[in-house]
Design a protein around this motif. Structure first.
Motif, PDB file in Angstrom:
ATOM      1  N   HIS A 123      40.795  38.741  38.065  1.00 49.55           N
ATOM      2  CA  HIS A 123      41.035  40.166  37.907  1.00 49.55           C
ATOM      3  C   HIS A 123      41.595  40.830  39.167  1.00 49.55           C
ATOM      4  O   HIS A 123      41.313  40.413  40.298  1.00 49.55           O
ATOM      5  N   GLU A 126      41.735  46.745  41.396  1.00 43.42           N
ATOM      6  CA  GLU A 126      41.956  48.119  40.922  1.00 43.42           C
ATOM      7  C   GLU A 126      41.684  48.165  39.422  1.00 43.42           C
ATOM      8  O   GLU A 126      42.586  47.988  38.614  1.00 43.42           O
ATOM      9  N   ASP A 127      40.443  48.379  39.062  1.00 39.21           N
ATOM     10  CA  ASP A 127      40.034  48.335  37.662  1.00 39.21           C
ATOM     11  C   ASP A 127      38.879  49.307  37.474  1.00 39.21           C
ATOM     12  O   ASP A 127      38.104  49.531  38.404  1.00 39.21           O
ATOM     13  N   THR A 128      38.767  49.862  36.287  1.00 41.06           N
ATOM     14  CA  THR A 128      37.697  50.823  36.028  1.00 41.06           C
ATOM     15  C   THR A 128      36.475  50.182  35.375  1.00 41.06           C
ATOM     16  O   THR A 128      35.518  50.891  35.073  1.00 41.06           O
ATOM     17  N   HIS A 145      34.765  43.676  35.835  1.00 41.64           N
ATOM     18  CA  HIS A 145      36.047  43.160  36.322  1.00 41.64           C
ATOM     19  C   HIS A 145      36.096  43.219  37.848  1.00 41.64           C
ATOM     20  O   HIS A 145      36.551  42.276  38.505  1.00 41.64           O
ATOM     21  N   VAL A 146      35.625  44.331  38.400  1.00 43.70           N
ATOM     22  CA  VAL A 146      35.642  44.502  39.854  1.00 43.70           C
ATOM     23  C   VAL A 146      34.729  43.480  40.522  1.00 43.70           C
ATOM     24  O   VAL A 146      35.098  42.845  41.517  1.00 43.70           O
ATOM     25  N   HIS A 180      36.281  40.062  40.370  1.00 42.21           N
ATOM     26  CA  HIS A 180      37.327  39.940  41.391  1.00 42.21           C
ATOM     27  C   HIS A 180      36.718  39.659  42.755  1.00 42.21           C
ATOM     28  O   HIS A 180      37.158  38.759  43.479  1.00 42.21           O
ATOM     29  N   GLU A 235      46.257  41.577  35.188  1.00 43.66           N
ATOM     30  CA  GLU A 235      45.918  42.890  34.645  1.00 43.66           C
ATOM     31  C   GLU A 235      44.868  42.769  33.546  1.00 43.66           C
ATOM     32  O   GLU A 235      44.707  41.717  32.917  1.00 43.66           O
ATOM     33  N   SER A 241      42.951  48.164  33.955  1.00 40.02           N
ATOM     34  CA  SER A 241      43.564  48.203  35.291  1.00 40.02           C
ATOM     35  C   SER A 241      44.944  48.841  35.189  1.00 40.02           C
ATOM     36  O   SER A 241      45.540  48.890  34.109  1.00 40.02           O
TER      37      SER A 241
END
Length: 201
Positions: free
Chosen positions: A95, A98-100, A104-105, A108, A125, A129
């Motif tokens: 990932h 830059e993800d909401t 995922h964050v 990463h 992506e 993101s």
């Protein structure tokens, strides 16, 4: 090796590229961190993930952590590091930061640490993101039909996430294709990258 937080994340982010690797005879391992329970029945989601991996010809490792509560970063790093040591991939996908979505964050962040000895790590992506405007593009025109079938394998999610439908997949891939002179493409942001796309993934 591709690492995703939930069932369907990998297929969305780099499914076409994994299909390209598979066509080249590359060994592929997919690591899915959570059980996906916040998006539906975890047993069903696991079965869907296994079905999608079979379409690629990939090995799939399901960590089964609680969706939305992945536990400590250190523990996740340790688990991913162990898998990376066993697989010894030439190339890793995971990932974007830059993800909401918090899963995922965290995935990463854990991947970035767990693969610190890997020379080639590309970030993909997700529907949560930003769409990348620059990066490494991989043409997937000959694999776009197969990619839509990968996401169709996650049938329980199609009504929830229109980005996973045939139309949604083609629209994003077409946008990236226009940027690289292909009909359909996927785009990646390098965390570390030094080799042409190829080898074990």
């Amino acid at each position: 090796m591709a690492i995703g937080a939930h069932p369907d994340d990998i297929e969305f982010g780099c499914g076409g590229t994994l299909l390209r690797h598979a066509a080249q005879g590359v060994d592929i391992t997919m690591v899915v961190v959570s059980d996906g329970a916040l998006g539906g029945d975890p047993k069903l989601r696991s079965a869907e993930q296994i079905r999608a991996a079979r379409l690629i010809g990939a090995k799939v490792v399901m960590l089964g952590l609680s969706d939305g509560r992945l536990g400590s970063l250190a523990d996740l790093v340790a688990r991913l590091e162990q898998i990376a040591d066993e697989v010894a991939p030439d190339l890793v996908y995971s990932h974007l930061p830059e993800d909401t979505h918090q899963d995922h964050v965290k995935t990463h962040r854990a991947t970035a640490v767990a693969t610190r000895r890997q020379a080639n790590v590309l970030m993909f992506e997700s529907p949560r993101s930003p769409i990348q405007s620059t990066g490494i593009t991989v043409g997937i025109t000959e694999f776009i039909e197969a990619k839509t079938q990968l996401l169709a394998a996650h049938a329980s999610q199609l009504a929830r996430l229109p980005e996973l439908t045939d139309e949604g997949i083609r629209a994003r891939a077409r946008l990236h294709g226009l940027r690289c002179g292909d009909t359909y493409a996927e785009m990646f942001t390098p965390l570390r990258f030094s080799l042409p796309i190829g080898g074990n993934a």
